[in-house]
Scaffold this active site. Structure first.
Site, mmCIF file in Angstrom:
data_model
loop_
_atom_site.group_PDB
_atom_site.id
_atom_site.type_symbol
_atom_site.label_atom_id
_atom_site.label_comp_id
_atom_site.label_asym_id
_atom_site.label_seq_id
_atom_site.Cartn_x
_atom_site.Cartn_y
_atom_site.Cartn_z
ATOM 1 C CG HIS A 17 -6.898 -84.618 10.409
ATOM 2 N ND1 HIS A 17 -7.198 -84.794 9.082
ATOM 3 C CD2 HIS A 17 -6.704 -83.279 10.550
ATOM 4 C CE1 HIS A 17 -7.212 -83.630 8.457
ATOM 5 N NE2 HIS A 17 -6.898 -82.694 9.313
ATOM 6 C CE LYS A 41 -10.378 -74.406 3.873
ATOM 7 N NZ LYS A 41 -9.924 -75.178 5.035
ATOM 8 N NE ARG A 90 -0.477 -79.097 9.612
ATOM 9 C CZ ARG A 90 -1.473 -78.858 8.789
ATOM 10 N NH1 ARG A 90 -1.687 -79.678 7.792
ATOM 11 N NH2 ARG A 90 -2.237 -77.809 8.932
ATOM 12 C CB SER A 128 -6.890 -82.290 3.788
ATOM 13 O OG SER A 128 -7.055 -82.717 5.105
HETATM 14 P P1 ADP Z 1 -5.902 -78.971 6.983
HETATM 15 O O1 ADP Z 1 -5.129 -77.883 7.707
HETATM 16 O O2 ADP Z 1 -5.058 -80.131 6.585
HETATM 17 O O3 ADP Z 1 -6.893 -78.522 5.956
HETATM 18 P P2 ADP Z 1 -7.962 -79.194 8.970
HETATM 19 O O4 ADP Z 1 -8.513 -77.824 8.820
HETATM 20 O O5 ADP Z 1 -8.901 -80.315 8.805
HETATM 21 O O6 ADP Z 1 -6.752 -79.601 8.083
HETATM 22 O O7 ADP Z 1 -7.203 -79.249 10.348
HETATM 23 C C1 ADP Z 1 -7.777 -79.427 11.595
HETATM 24 C C2 ADP Z 1 -6.683 -79.344 12.626
HETATM 25 O O8 ADP Z 1 -5.801 -80.437 12.449
HETATM 26 C C3 ADP Z 1 -5.805 -78.102 12.579
HETATM 27 O O9 ADP Z 1 -5.450 -77.760 13.893
HETATM 28 C C4 ADP Z 1 -4.591 -78.556 11.805
HETATM 29 O O10 ADP Z 1 -3.453 -77.809 12.168
HETATM 30 C C5 ADP Z 1 -4.487 -79.989 12.298
HETATM 31 N N1 ADP Z 1 -3.785 -80.850 11.356
HETATM 32 C C6 ADP Z 1 -4.040 -81.056 10.049
HETATM 33 N N2 ADP Z 1 -3.167 -81.935 9.521
HETATM 34 C C7 ADP Z 1 -2.332 -82.289 10.521
HETATM 35 C C8 ADP Z 1 -1.185 -83.143 10.612
HETATM 36 N N3 ADP Z 1 -0.699 -83.794 9.552
HETATM 37 N N4 ADP Z 1 -0.591 -83.254 11.804
HETATM 38 C C9 ADP Z 1 -1.064 -82.571 12.856
HETATM 39 N N5 ADP Z 1 -2.099 -81.740 12.856
HETATM 40 C C10 ADP Z 1 -2.737 -81.604 11.702
#
Ligand code: ADP
Length: 160
Positions: A17, A41, A90, A128
């Site tokens: 992130h 969730k 990703r 995460s």
């Molecule tokens: P997760 O998908 O890990 O539960 P979030 O919902 O918090 O994470 O994700 C928020 C945004 O950050 C989304 O667009 C997700 O694709 C992106 N994201 C999450 N982890 C990564 C990572 N390791 N690299 C790049 N983008 C990420």
């Protein structure tokens, strides 16, 4: 002054992130990192804890603001005066869902653009859920999350 919004669950924030936030900061004047309050969730951390971990992890970046929202992301984007929504991509597996969301958000609000950014390759496998699972079994998460998150994960595992 161009502001963008970066929404997510951030349960917890990872270096993936933060990599995306840094890239967004290179392109825009201000990045609003916003924690989604999604009652459907079940999350490990409360919204307040997730905001706190983000604030601490991002304290050295002065053009980043952390907040939270419920409802439609396009509405929140308009409320904070953002020109676009940042999302991280990703792998191909992210694409289909992200593509649907981006097109739906465009339908809801034509003016708000979705901008996809890719992290450093080393973070493409990181999410995460993996971090939470690793921590649950006392795995070493130090290469994946900031120190505040390591400490909060330890506190959680003591509580349970
Ligand atoms: P997760 O998908 O890990 O539960 P979030 O919902 O918090 O994470 O994700 C928020 C945004 O950050 C989304 O667009 C997700 O694709 C992106 N994201 C999450 N982890 C990564 C990572 N390791 N690299 C790049 N983008 C990420």
């Amino acid at each position: 002054m161009k502001r963008v919004i970066y929404p997510g669950t951030f349960d917890p924030v990872t270096f993936g992130h933060i990599d995306i936030i840094q890239r967004a900061m290179d392109l825009f004047d201000e990045v609003v990192v916003t924690v989604a309050k999604n009652p459907v969730k079940t999350n490990l951390f409360t919204v307040e804890e997730r905001v706190e971990m983000l604030n601490e992890s991002l304290k050295d970046f002065n053009n980043v603001i952390v907040d939270s929202f419920d409802g439609l992301i396009v509405d929140h984007a308009k409320q904070v005066g953002a020109v676009g929504i940042i999302r991280g991509l990703r792998a191909v597996s992210d694409f289909e869902y992200e593509f649907q969301m981006a097109l739906m958000n465009r339908k809801l609000s034509n003016g708000i653009k979705t901008i996809f950014l890719m992290p450093h390759e080393k973070y493409t496998y990181l999410n995460s859920t993996i971090v939470r699972n690793l921590a649950q079994f006392d795995g070493d998460v130090s290469g994946f999350v900031p120190e505040i998150v390591i400490n909060k994960l330890k506190e959680k595992s003591k509580d349970t």
